[in-house]
Enzyme design. Sequence first.
Site, short mmCIF file in Angstrom:
data_model
loop_
_atom_site.label_atom_id
_atom_site.label_comp_id
_atom_site.label_asym_id
_atom_site.label_seq_id
_atom_site.Cartn_x
_atom_site.Cartn_y
_atom_site.Cartn_z
N CYS A 338 119.90 -5.94 -51.37
CA CYS A 338 120.42 -4.40 -50.85
C CYS A 338 121.20 -3.99 -52.08
O CYS A 338 120.82 -3.54 -53.04
CB CYS A 338 121.26 -4.88 -49.62
N HIS A 441 117.73 -8.29 -45.70
CA HIS A 441 118.56 -9.22 -45.41
C HIS A 441 118.10 -10.23 -44.46
O HIS A 441 116.89 -9.91 -43.86
CB HIS A 441 119.63 -8.56 -44.54
#
Length: 502
Positions: A338, A441
């Site tokens: 991310c 994630h």
Amino acid sequence: MRQLFKNQRPTRQTLMVQGTTSDAGKSTLVAGLCRVLWRMDKSVVPFKPQNMALNSAVTQDGGEIGRAQAVQAQACGLAPHTDMNPVLLKPNSDTGAQVIIHGKAITNMEAAAYHDYKQVAMAAVLESHRRLEQHYDYVIVEGAGSPAEINLRANDIANMGFAEAVDCPVIIIADIDKGGVFAHLVGTLALLSESEQARVAGFVINRFRGDIGLLQPGLDWLEKRTQKPVLGVLPYLHGFHLEAEDAVSIEQDVKGSLRIVVPVLPHISNHTDFDPLRLHPDVELIYVAPDQTPPSADLVILPGSKSVRSDLAWLKKQGWDLYLLKHLRYGGKLVGICGGYQMLGKFIHDPKGIESESGTSQGLALLDVETELLDQKQLTQRTGRLFSDDVCITGYEIHCGETHGLSMQRPFLSLKATQGDSFQPEGATSEDGQIVGTYLHGLFDSSEFVTHFLKWAGLKTVQSVDYETRKFQDLDRLADSLEAHLDVPSLIAIMHAKQVSA
């Protein structure tokens, strides 16, 4: 798995767990109570009016809630839903935060402005609670911080302000392992108003280790002094794991032959991504705090960030750019997740000032990509597989950027499209295969992926560990402890009692 909403008569049985301090055990006690009631075949749901945390989860209805409520939902056999945490604050500076209402980011606010906004936020809180209350036998509510924070009492929606609004009983938990447990409980109660004191139904003492007989005189004194019962003394559970609400524990558990290093960024987010690696017997995972010298490693992971340009500047100031070049020169592997993925690129553009002041930051230039931050946050649960191998993966996206560049011609993952059955490439890989970036994630929750990943990182043989099974085993272990050491029948009777207001 039970559905979120069921057709049944409203029951209005709500119990709130508040704490004397942050990290007193509120999240854990709520998860445990949820699991106990679920094992009794009760319809139960967790709720937190307001959460301030950088660890979040993506819900099936496309929203964002605190990670702790997602774990508590699992304890109830439920999929996470935005009504479980209607107000989420994600700090992006020392005085400001992104405000998320019913799962959607609405704005950034400074603390003073949010204090005035609480009355609007309370409407969202009561709306969500009303929906849950109408469809579940029990709503177990988690407070935030301490109800005795005098400066935050006005317009409170996180603790007694909520309890007073819905007229529910409260139990207060304190952590004896930190010391001063009797002062914490007596002092907290003394700082509440008369009506708030009246709705406190009892105390729970958490993380006790020792001879309970030596504690008994103190318990007797506490009950006599406060006229409130001690409903349980919960033992310290060694080796117990529950995903953290926010704080990063940098205590090291030296084990395993593969060393993974993760920098603790000032605005690190979703560090629970790494819990499966931290618990893996083949891994020594080291969190490196500010001003600590990072050790040599087999693998470095740059985590997510709520303020990626600010954290990138911090990373360079701490000397991580030079450390990473040396790490790669000696054959180490590097992964960015991310915000960490965005940092690996050449540039991060924020023309609209999404996270802070508008502008462009030069990245680490380890992948040939660049990112533009956008005001529309991506919140999506994803499934797919590794691009280079038929290894299934699941995870979720939660980011405000779009990334483009030549390194994406060597994607890391192949993800199923959000609509239809087609697959889309995701992420980027360096030409030499040492560096990987991805927005996904939750990758490490899959034991199959972890096995493949650790072999890529340098291990020849990897022990298979089922993290999902471990999570539910620890939830049941917690429920076992509560059933043995907590007066559960009294708690149920408290919830079934009539209104507690005068």
